[in-house]
Motif scaffolding. Structure first.
Motif, PDB file in Angstrom:
ATOM      1  N   LEU A  53      39.107  68.954  -1.096  1.00 50.23           N
ATOM      2  CA  LEU A  53      37.779  69.551  -1.231  1.00 50.23           C
ATOM      3  C   LEU A  53      36.801  69.025  -0.179  1.00 50.23           C
ATOM      4  CD1 LEU A  53      37.354  69.619  -5.126  1.00 50.23           C
ATOM      5  CD2 LEU A  53      37.842  71.532  -3.596  1.00 50.23           C
ATOM      6  N   GLY A  54      36.894  67.719   0.143  1.00 47.17           N
ATOM      7  CA  GLY A  54      35.992  67.163   1.144  1.00 47.17           C
ATOM      8  C   GLY A  54      36.158  67.799   2.510  1.00 47.17           C
ATOM      9  N   PRO A  55      37.383  67.789   3.078  1.00 44.56           N
ATOM     10  CA  PRO A  55      37.573  68.448   4.378  1.00 44.56           C
ATOM     11  C   PRO A  55      37.230  69.933   4.349  1.00 44.56           C
ATOM     12  CG  PRO A  55      39.409  66.984   3.912  1.00 44.56           C
ATOM     13  CD  PRO A  55      38.577  67.029   2.660  1.00 44.56           C
ATOM     14  N   GLY A  83      39.639  67.344   9.905  1.00 40.99           N
ATOM     15  CA  GLY A  83      38.897  66.491   8.986  1.00 40.99           C
ATOM     16  C   GLY A  83      39.805  65.696   8.070  1.00 40.99           C
ATOM     17  N   ALA A  84      40.918  66.310   7.663  1.00 45.51           N
ATOM     18  CA  ALA A  84      41.854  65.610   6.784  1.00 45.51           C
ATOM     19  C   ALA A  84      42.509  64.426   7.485  1.00 45.51           C
ATOM     20  CB  ALA A  84      42.925  66.583   6.282  1.00 45.51           C
ATOM     21  N   TRP A  85      42.758  64.548   8.800  1.00 49.36           N
ATOM     22  CA  TRP A  85      43.324  63.409   9.533  1.00 49.36           C
ATOM     23  C   TRP A  85      42.349  62.235   9.564  1.00 49.36           C
ATOM     24  CZ3 TRP A  85      48.053  62.204  10.421  1.00 49.36           C
ATOM     25  CH2 TRP A  85      49.020  63.202  10.568  1.00 49.36           C
ATOM     26  N   VAL A  86      41.053  62.520   9.718  1.00 55.48           N
ATOM     27  CA  VAL A  86      40.062  61.444   9.665  1.00 55.48           C
ATOM     28  C   VAL A  86      40.044  60.826   8.268  1.00 55.48           C
ATOM     29  CG1 VAL A  86      37.609  60.889   9.902  1.00 55.48           C
ATOM     30  CG2 VAL A  86      38.678  62.502  11.483  1.00 55.48           C
ATOM     31  N   ASN A  87      40.078  61.677   7.233  1.00 54.69           N
ATOM     32  CA  ASN A  87      40.137  61.188   5.855  1.00 54.69           C
ATOM     33  C   ASN A  87      41.359  60.304   5.634  1.00 54.69           C
ATOM     34  OD1 ASN A  87      37.861  62.118   4.609  1.00 54.69           O
ATOM     35  ND2 ASN A  87      38.875  63.666   3.374  1.00 54.69           N
ATOM     36  N   THR A  88      42.508  60.779   6.105  1.00 58.47           N
ATOM     37  CA  THR A  88      43.745  60.026   5.923  1.00 58.47           C
ATOM     38  C   THR A  88      43.656  58.662   6.603  1.00 58.47           C
ATOM     39  OG1 THR A  88      45.081  62.027   5.752  1.00 58.47           O
ATOM     40  CG2 THR A  88      46.221  60.022   6.423  1.00 58.47           C
ATOM     41  N   ALA A  89      43.067  58.641   7.791  1.00 60.42           N
ATOM     42  CA  ALA A  89      42.968  57.380   8.527  1.00 60.42           C
ATOM     43  C   ALA A  89      42.116  56.359   7.778  1.00 60.42           C
ATOM     44  CB  ALA A  89      42.393  57.634   9.919  1.00 60.42           C
ATOM     45  N   VAL A  90      40.959  56.786   7.278  1.00 59.07           N
ATOM     46  CA  VAL A  90      40.080  55.818   6.615  1.00 59.07           C
ATOM     47  C   VAL A  90      40.669  55.376   5.278  1.00 59.07           C
ATOM     48  CG1 VAL A  90      38.596  57.530   5.444  1.00 59.07           C
ATOM     49  CG2 VAL A  90      37.667  55.292   6.053  1.00 59.07           C
ATOM     50  N   ASN A  91      41.311  56.291   4.544  1.00 55.20           N
ATOM     51  CA  ASN A  91      41.887  55.913   3.255  1.00 55.20           C
ATOM     52  C   ASN A  91      43.126  55.035   3.431  1.00 55.20           C
ATOM     53  OD1 ASN A  91      39.989  57.291   1.685  1.00 55.20           O
ATOM     54  ND2 ASN A  91      41.094  59.210   1.872  1.00 55.20           N
ATOM     55  N   THR A 125      30.021  60.705  12.409  1.00 53.56           N
ATOM     56  CA  THR A 125      30.245  60.981  13.826  1.00 53.56           C
ATOM     57  C   THR A 125      31.709  61.309  14.097  1.00 53.56           C
ATOM     58  OG1 THR A 125      28.453  59.415  14.317  1.00 53.56           O
ATOM     59  CG2 THR A 125      29.835  60.110  16.151  1.00 53.56           C
ATOM     60  N   ALA A 126      32.616  60.624  13.394  1.00 52.73           N
ATOM     61  CA  ALA A 126      34.037  60.924  13.549  1.00 52.73           C
ATOM     62  C   ALA A 126      34.336  62.362  13.127  1.00 52.73           C
ATOM     63  CB  ALA A 126      34.877  59.947  12.722  1.00 52.73           C
ATOM     64  N   TRP A 134      46.277  70.577  20.470  1.00 53.69           N
ATOM     65  CA  TRP A 134      45.786  69.798  19.333  1.00 53.69           C
ATOM     66  C   TRP A 134      46.897  68.935  18.762  1.00 53.69           C
ATOM     67  CZ3 TRP A 134      47.185  70.078  14.084  1.00 53.69           C
ATOM     68  CH2 TRP A 134      46.417  69.266  13.264  1.00 53.69           C
ATOM     69  N   GLN A 135      48.117  69.502  18.664  1.00 54.94           N
ATOM     70  CA  GLN A 135      49.199  68.754  18.064  1.00 54.94           C
ATOM     71  C   GLN A 135      49.564  67.539  18.903  1.00 54.94           C
ATOM     72  OE1 GLN A 135      52.161  71.830  17.542  1.00 54.94           O
ATOM     73  NE2 GLN A 135      51.515  72.235  15.441  1.00 54.94           N
ATOM     74  N   GLY A 136      49.195  67.541  20.180  1.00 63.29           N
ATOM     75  CA  GLY A 136      49.440  66.365  20.989  1.00 63.29           C
ATOM     76  C   GLY A 136      48.631  65.167  20.540  1.00 63.29           C
ATOM     77  N   GLY A 137      47.577  65.364  19.798  1.00 62.91           N
ATOM     78  CA  GLY A 137      46.827  64.280  19.201  1.00 62.91           C
ATOM     79  C   GLY A 137      45.719  63.721  20.057  1.00 62.91           C
ATOM     80  N   ARG A 138      45.594  64.159  21.308  1.00 62.01           N
ATOM     81  CA  ARG A 138      44.592  63.551  22.182  1.00 62.01           C
ATOM     82  C   ARG A 138      43.178  63.825  21.695  1.00 62.01           C
ATOM     83  NH1 ARG A 138      47.045  65.082  28.177  1.00 62.01           N
ATOM     84  NH2 ARG A 138      48.844  63.681  28.097  1.00 62.01           N
ATOM     85  N   ALA A 139      42.926  65.043  21.250  1.00 62.77           N
ATOM     86  CA  ALA A 139      41.564  65.405  20.859  1.00 62.77           C
ATOM     87  C   ALA A 139      41.086  64.592  19.672  1.00 62.77           C
ATOM     88  CB  ALA A 139      41.497  66.900  20.537  1.00 62.77           C
ATOM     89  N   LEU A 140      42.002  64.227  18.768  1.00 59.16           N
ATOM     90  CA  LEU A 140      41.621  63.520  17.549  1.00 59.16           C
ATOM     91  C   LEU A 140      41.810  62.010  17.647  1.00 59.16           C
ATOM     92  CD1 LEU A 140      42.997  65.845  14.729  1.00 59.16           C
ATOM     93  CD2 LEU A 140      40.651  65.544  15.467  1.00 59.16           C
ATOM     94  N   ALA A 141      42.312  61.528  18.774  1.00 60.09           N
ATOM     95  CA  ALA A 141      42.632  60.103  18.863  1.00 60.09           C
ATOM     96  C   ALA A 141      41.407  59.232  18.611  1.00 60.09           C
ATOM     97  CB  ALA A 141      43.233  59.791  20.235  1.00 60.09           C
ATOM     98  N   GLN A 142      40.277  59.553  19.244  1.00 60.83           N
ATOM     99  CA  GLN A 142      39.103  58.695  19.104  1.00 60.83           C
ATOM    100  C   GLN A 142      38.580  58.643  17.676  1.00 60.83           C
ATOM    101  OE1 GLN A 142      35.434  59.845  21.046  1.00 60.83           O
ATOM    102  NE2 GLN A 142      34.934  57.715  21.530  1.00 60.83           N
ATOM    103  N   PRO A 143      38.295  59.777  17.012  1.00 64.57           N
ATOM    104  CA  PRO A 143      37.792  59.667  15.637  1.00 64.57           C
ATOM    105  C   PRO A 143      38.795  59.062  14.668  1.00 64.57           C
ATOM    106  CG  PRO A 143      38.215  61.967  16.212  1.00 64.57           C
ATOM    107  CD  PRO A 143      38.300  61.184  17.480  1.00 64.57           C
ATOM    108  N   VAL A 144      40.084  59.324  14.865  1.00 60.69           N
ATOM    109  CA  VAL A 144      41.080  58.768  13.944  1.00 60.69           C
ATOM    110  C   VAL A 144      41.201  57.254  14.122  1.00 60.69           C
ATOM    111  CG1 VAL A 144      43.555  58.705  13.452  1.00 60.69           C
ATOM    112  CG2 VAL A 144      42.383  60.895  13.611  1.00 60.69           C
ATOM    113  N   VAL A 145      41.157  56.783  15.362  1.00 59.30           N
ATOM    114  CA  VAL A 145      41.244  55.340  15.611  1.00 59.30           C
ATOM    115  C   VAL A 145      40.071  54.613  14.963  1.00 59.30           C
ATOM    116  CG1 VAL A 145      41.001  53.587  17.428  1.00 59.30           C
ATOM    117  CG2 VAL A 145      42.671  55.427  17.674  1.00 59.30           C
TER     118      VAL A 145
END
Length: 431
Positions: free
Chosen positions: A127-129, A347-355, A329-330, A217-228
């Motif tokens: 629901l959050g993402p 958004g779910a990848w960011v959620n997964t990273a923090v949890n 910001t992430a 996107w699947q290469g992960g580069r775009a999401l690397a910074q917020p996920v890290v």
């Protein structure tokens, strides 16, 4: 917004047609997540008489919920919120109900309880993402979207603070399993109201326009910074909870004092989130993100020097001040970095990273407490966030230099440059 127009406020969010109804429905469903962890733990302990079993069940439920989150979000992106969320919420609520019925009285088999918890965790509706994706569709102006994400983060903090209080009230009058039933009712009714909102019901899945953009996107580069950064923030926060408990015990304070310190963490996060959303930043999100992670790390360094519980409370509140801005910001970077058809997954990848970071931080610091002085444990937790900030600078630079902007990012950049979006009124009228 044009240069002469007033700065968009939080109130502007709720003037968007159907926004209040949609937010209220999503919050009703998400309140379930504020209840469910404590409710499941208390219910398992009551049914089996074992705290070890309760902890294991909670770990299994959390792992299934966290690590399958991107896969569930992919279903929302592919099939739309209504077609994906209703079956997920129905399964999730049904499994929680089965869990509550099975564990209502002592003597329930631990294996059955564990299996039901894993199955329920695997079906948790994102629901959050999804709500953040709805905001990104409703709000083309980046400054107002920043306020939307900031408000969402503050409301989420309130839910996770109030959830355990609701569970505490329920168990005064009924078995703990009743709180699990309440969680099931909240998520099912909230999700149903959410997908029936005109904003969500009228939306259609946004297809990824090309195989090239999906591969990028699947290469992960775009999401690397917020996920890290989200991972680093999660690791630090997961450590803080246990370190505060150890600090209170070391200084001979009652266990209730821990709740006040952690409440200060949530209050600091809420205030930081509101302020972050209200400021028109000149720095880009890619620059602000590592700075907020640095702020969190330095505040935890300050906690290492705290001589007593009062000073620790202040230091932890200062640390919290950077949490919501970092996550907000992430989410902004993740949203702007991917094609429209996979925003929920981003958004779910960011959620997964923090949890996942929260769970890993608690486990890691549990190995250090007792082996190192508490001050050094706080320093290590702060160093994790600082390291994430430094790594994110590198990953963010690499992503920007090697990845062309997506349609979403180009659109937001164009809106920011022009100050107005020629399709804004048409988009608003359709919702």
């Amino acid at each position: 917004m044009s240069g002469s127009s007033p700065r968009p406020s939080y109130a502007a969010l709720f003037r968007i047609p159907h926004a209040r109804r949609t937010v209220a429905a999503a919050l009703t469903g998400r309140l379930s997540y504020g209840l469910v962890s404590l409710a499941l733990m208390l219910t398992t302990g009551h049914a089996t008489g074992s705290l070890a079993v309760a902890g294991a069940v909670m770990a299994l439920f959390g792992a299934a919920s966290v690590f399958l989150s991107p896969a569930r979000a992919a279903l929302v992106d592919r099939h739309g919120a209504r077609r994906a969320l209703i079956p997920m919420a129905s399964l999730y609520a049904g499994l929680l109900t089965a869990f509550a019925v099975t564990a209502w009285r002592p003597g329930a088999p631990a294996l059955v309880i564990g299996a039901l918890a894993i199955a329920a965790g695997a079906c948790t509706p994102p629901l959050g993402p999804t709500m953040r994706t709805v905001w990104s569709q409703l709000v083309p102006d980046e400054r107002l979207l920043q306020r939307a994400y900031g408000l969402d983060g503050v409301l989420e903090e309130i839910l996770f603070v109030s959830g355990p209080l609701v569970v505490g009230a329920v168990v005064q009058w009924a078995p703990p399993a009743a709180a699990v039933l309440l969680s099931a009712l909240l998520v099912w009714s909230g999700t149903l109201a959410f997908v029936l909102s005109p904003v969500v019901a009228g939306a259609r899945p946004a297809p990824v326009k090309s195989c090239r953009s999906r591969r990028r996107w699947q290469g992960g580069r775009a999401l690397a910074q917020p996920v890290v950064v989200a991972l680093g923030v999660g690791l630090s926060l997961g450590a803080v909870d246990l370190l505060v408990l150890a600090f209170a015990e070391q200084h001979h304070h009652r266990a209730g004092a821990v709740a006040w310190v952690l409440a200060a963490l949530s209050l600091g996060s809420a205030l930081g989130g509101l302020l972050n959303g209200a400021v028109d930043w000149r720095l880009s999100p890619g620059v602000r993100l590592p700075l907020t992670a640095c702020g969190l790390g330095l505040a935890l360094f300050g906690a290492a020097l705290a001589p007593g519980l009062g000073a620790l409370t202040v230091a932890v509140a200062c640390a919290g001040f950077f949490v919501a801005p970092a996550l907000t910001t992430a989410y902004l970077i993740a949203d702007a970095s991917v094609p429209p058809g996979i925003r929920t997954q981003a958004g779910a990848w960011v959620n997964t990273a923090v949890n996942a970071g929260g769970s890993g931080g608690a486990a890691g610091v549990g190995l250090l407490v007792g082996r190192l002085p508490l001050g050094w444990c706080f320093v290590i937790s702060g160093a994790v966030s600082l390291t994430a900030a430094l790594v994110s600078v590198r990953t963010g630079w690499t992503a920007r230099s090697s990845t062309p902007p997506t349609a979403a990012g180009a659109h937001r950049a164009a809106v920011s440059e022009r100050g107005t979006d020629p399709g804004e009124e048409a988009d608003r009228s359709r919702v």
